[in-house]
Motif scaffolding. Structure first.
Motif, PDB file in Angstrom:
ATOM      1  N   VAL A  16       4.830  -8.915   9.613  1.00 36.80           N
ATOM      2  CA  VAL A  16       5.035  -8.403   8.365  1.00 36.80           C
ATOM      3  C   VAL A  16       3.927  -8.812   6.660  1.00 36.80           C
ATOM      4  CG1 VAL A  16       6.583  -6.969   6.411  1.00 36.80           C
ATOM      5  CG2 VAL A  16       6.484  -6.939   9.660  1.00 36.80           C
ATOM      6  N   ILE A  17       4.588 -10.196   6.707  1.00 36.16           N
ATOM      7  CA  ILE A  17       4.130 -10.365   5.121  1.00 36.16           C
ATOM      8  C   ILE A  17       2.978 -11.282   5.691  1.00 36.16           C
ATOM      9  CG2 ILE A  17       4.615 -13.221   4.705  1.00 36.16           C
ATOM     10  CD1 ILE A  17       7.362 -13.555   5.630  1.00 36.16           C
ATOM     11  N   LEU A  18       1.826 -11.327   6.884  1.00 36.02           N
ATOM     12  CA  LEU A  18       0.370 -11.516   6.827  1.00 36.02           C
ATOM     13  C   LEU A  18       0.134 -10.384   6.106  1.00 36.02           C
ATOM     14  CD1 LEU A  18      -1.697 -13.215   6.790  1.00 36.02           C
ATOM     15  CD2 LEU A  18      -1.774 -13.121   9.670  1.00 36.02           C
ATOM     16  N   GLY A  19       0.356  -9.379   6.852  1.00 33.20           N
ATOM     17  CA  GLY A  19      -0.214  -8.092   6.368  1.00 33.20           C
ATOM     18  C   GLY A  19      -0.009  -7.258   4.564  1.00 33.20           C
ATOM     19  N   PHE A  20       1.092  -7.843   4.376  1.00 31.34           N
ATOM     20  CA  PHE A  20       1.098  -7.852   3.091  1.00 31.34           C
ATOM     21  C   PHE A  20       0.074  -8.331   2.218  1.00 31.34           C
ATOM     22  CE2 PHE A  20       5.762  -6.018   3.463  1.00 31.34           C
ATOM     23  CZ  PHE A  20       4.961  -4.467   3.518  1.00 31.34           C
ATOM     24  N   VAL A  21       0.306  -9.798   2.840  1.00 28.14           N
ATOM     25  CA  VAL A  21      -1.096 -10.602   1.908  1.00 28.14           C
ATOM     26  C   VAL A  21      -2.571 -10.379   1.908  1.00 28.14           C
ATOM     27  CG1 VAL A  21      -2.111 -13.077   2.597  1.00 28.14           C
ATOM     28  CG2 VAL A  21       0.807 -12.545   2.482  1.00 28.14           C
ATOM     29  N   LEU A  74     -10.227  -5.270   4.980  1.00 25.55           N
ATOM     30  CA  LEU A  74      -8.638  -6.618   4.787  1.00 25.55           C
ATOM     31  C   LEU A  74      -7.607  -5.053   4.613  1.00 25.55           C
ATOM     32  CD1 LEU A  74      -9.948  -9.249   2.523  1.00 25.55           C
ATOM     33  CD2 LEU A  74      -9.165  -8.929   4.916  1.00 25.55           C
ATOM     34  N   PHE A  75      -7.813  -4.119   3.365  1.00 23.44           N
ATOM     35  CA  PHE A  75      -6.671  -3.188   3.482  1.00 23.44           C
ATOM     36  C   PHE A  75      -5.446  -2.439   4.963  1.00 23.44           C
ATOM     37  CE2 PHE A  75      -4.303   0.864   2.538  1.00 23.44           C
ATOM     38  CZ  PHE A  75      -4.066   0.546   2.034  1.00 23.44           C
ATOM     39  N   LEU A  76      -6.724  -2.091   5.792  1.00 25.84           N
ATOM     40  CA  LEU A  76      -6.237  -1.758   6.966  1.00 25.84           C
ATOM     41  C   LEU A  76      -6.000  -2.045   8.219  1.00 25.84           C
ATOM     42  CD1 LEU A  76      -9.097   0.861   7.307  1.00 25.84           C
ATOM     43  CD2 LEU A  76      -7.134   1.356   6.314  1.00 25.84           C
ATOM     44  N   LEU A  77      -6.065  -3.277   8.141  1.00 25.42           N
ATOM     45  CA  LEU A  77      -5.765  -4.769   8.794  1.00 25.42           C
ATOM     46  C   LEU A  77      -4.398  -4.937   8.378  1.00 25.42           C
ATOM     47  CD1 LEU A  77      -6.395  -6.368  11.180  1.00 25.42           C
ATOM     48  CD2 LEU A  77      -7.662  -8.365   9.487  1.00 25.42           C
ATOM     49  N   GLY A  78      -4.532  -4.706   6.648  1.00 29.69           N
ATOM     50  CA  GLY A  78      -2.930  -5.016   6.583  1.00 29.69           C
ATOM     51  C   GLY A  78      -2.187  -4.991   6.176  1.00 29.69           C
ATOM     52  N   GLY A  81      -7.039  -9.325  -4.912  1.00 32.56           N
ATOM     53  CA  GLY A  81      -8.542  -9.904  -4.790  1.00 32.56           C
ATOM     54  C   GLY A  81      -9.110 -10.324  -5.900  1.00 32.56           C
ATOM     55  N   LYS A  82     -10.147 -11.469  -6.753  1.00 31.55           N
ATOM     56  CA  LYS A  82     -11.197 -11.127  -6.738  1.00 31.55           C
ATOM     57  C   LYS A  82     -12.837 -11.100  -5.326  1.00 31.55           C
ATOM     58  CE  LYS A  82      -9.318 -14.627 -10.118  1.00 31.55           C
ATOM     59  NZ  LYS A  82      -9.336 -15.908 -11.050  1.00 31.55           N
ATOM     60  N   LYS A  83     -13.362 -10.563  -6.180  1.00 36.50           N
ATOM     61  CA  LYS A  83     -14.168 -10.752  -5.099  1.00 36.50           C
ATOM     62  C   LYS A  83     -14.961 -12.189  -4.378  1.00 36.50           C
ATOM     63  CE  LYS A  83     -19.093  -9.181  -5.303  1.00 36.50           C
ATOM     64  NZ  LYS A  83     -20.270  -8.711  -5.824  1.00 36.50           N
ATOM     65  N   LYS A  84     -15.051 -13.303  -5.022  1.00 39.81           N
ATOM     66  CA  LYS A  84     -15.101 -14.838  -4.432  1.00 39.81           C
ATOM     67  C   LYS A  84     -13.520 -14.806  -3.307  1.00 39.81           C
ATOM     68  CE  LYS A  84     -13.670 -18.529  -5.566  1.00 39.81           C
ATOM     69  NZ  LYS A  84     -13.068 -19.587  -6.480  1.00 39.81           N
ATOM     70  N   ASP A  85     -12.450 -13.895  -3.407  1.00 39.98           N
ATOM     71  CA  ASP A  85     -11.450 -14.352  -2.743  1.00 39.98           C
ATOM     72  C   ASP A  85     -11.571 -13.677  -1.825  1.00 39.98           C
ATOM     73  OD1 ASP A  85     -10.527 -16.484  -3.911  1.00 39.98           O
ATOM     74  OD2 ASP A  85      -9.286 -14.406  -5.268  1.00 39.98           O
ATOM     75  N   VAL A  86     -12.268 -12.324  -1.949  1.00 40.35           N
ATOM     76  CA  VAL A  86     -12.413 -11.185  -1.089  1.00 40.35           C
ATOM     77  C   VAL A  86     -13.319 -11.371   0.811  1.00 40.35           C
ATOM     78  CG1 VAL A  86     -13.388  -8.747  -0.517  1.00 40.35           C
ATOM     79  CG2 VAL A  86     -11.877  -9.047  -2.080  1.00 40.35           C
ATOM     80  N   THR A 142      -3.054  -6.983   2.684  1.00 40.75           N
ATOM     81  CA  THR A 142      -3.057  -5.494   1.673  1.00 40.75           C
ATOM     82  C   THR A 142      -3.365  -6.608  -0.070  1.00 40.75           C
ATOM     83  OG1 THR A 142      -1.906  -4.879   3.420  1.00 40.75           O
ATOM     84  CG2 THR A 142      -2.488  -4.026   1.447  1.00 40.75           C
ATOM     85  N   TRP A 143      -2.357  -7.243   0.541  1.00 37.52           N
ATOM     86  CA  TRP A 143      -2.440  -7.638  -1.856  1.00 37.52           C
ATOM     87  C   TRP A 143      -3.914  -7.832  -2.420  1.00 37.52           C
ATOM     88  CZ3 TRP A 143       0.290  -7.170  -5.810  1.00 37.52           C
ATOM     89  CH2 TRP A 143       0.283  -8.059  -7.084  1.00 37.52           C
TER      90      TRP A 143
END
Length: 80
Positions: free
Chosen positions: A11-16, A61-65, A24-29, A18-19
């Protein structure tokens, strides 16, 4: 007890995930994901992920989270 702790971690990893997808910045994504693939499925996923533009990476990333959160909460509710 170990299953519950594992599902809470999911759950925590999923929220991360999604966050990062939302705020997130383009570099983070772009840097999200594993750097060294360990099996064929991971190689296939990383090739597809690297080919996607930034907008589609955010959606993935959103769907995975969100999927991880929904699965883990469903399992927590029905795990007795």
């Amino acid at each position: 007890m170990g299953k519950i702790i594992f599902l809470i971690a999911v759950v925590i990893l999923g929220f991360v995930c999604t966050w990062i997808a939302i705020f997130g910045k383009k570099k983070d994504v772009k840097s999200a994901g594993t750097s060294i693939p360990t099996d064929f499925a991971d190689v296939f996923f990383m090739i597809l992920y690297r080919m996607f533009p930034s907008f589609l990476r955010r959606i993935v990333l959103f769907l995975l989270g969100a999927g991880g959160v929904v699965f883990a909460i469903y399992a927590l509710i029905y795990l007795k």
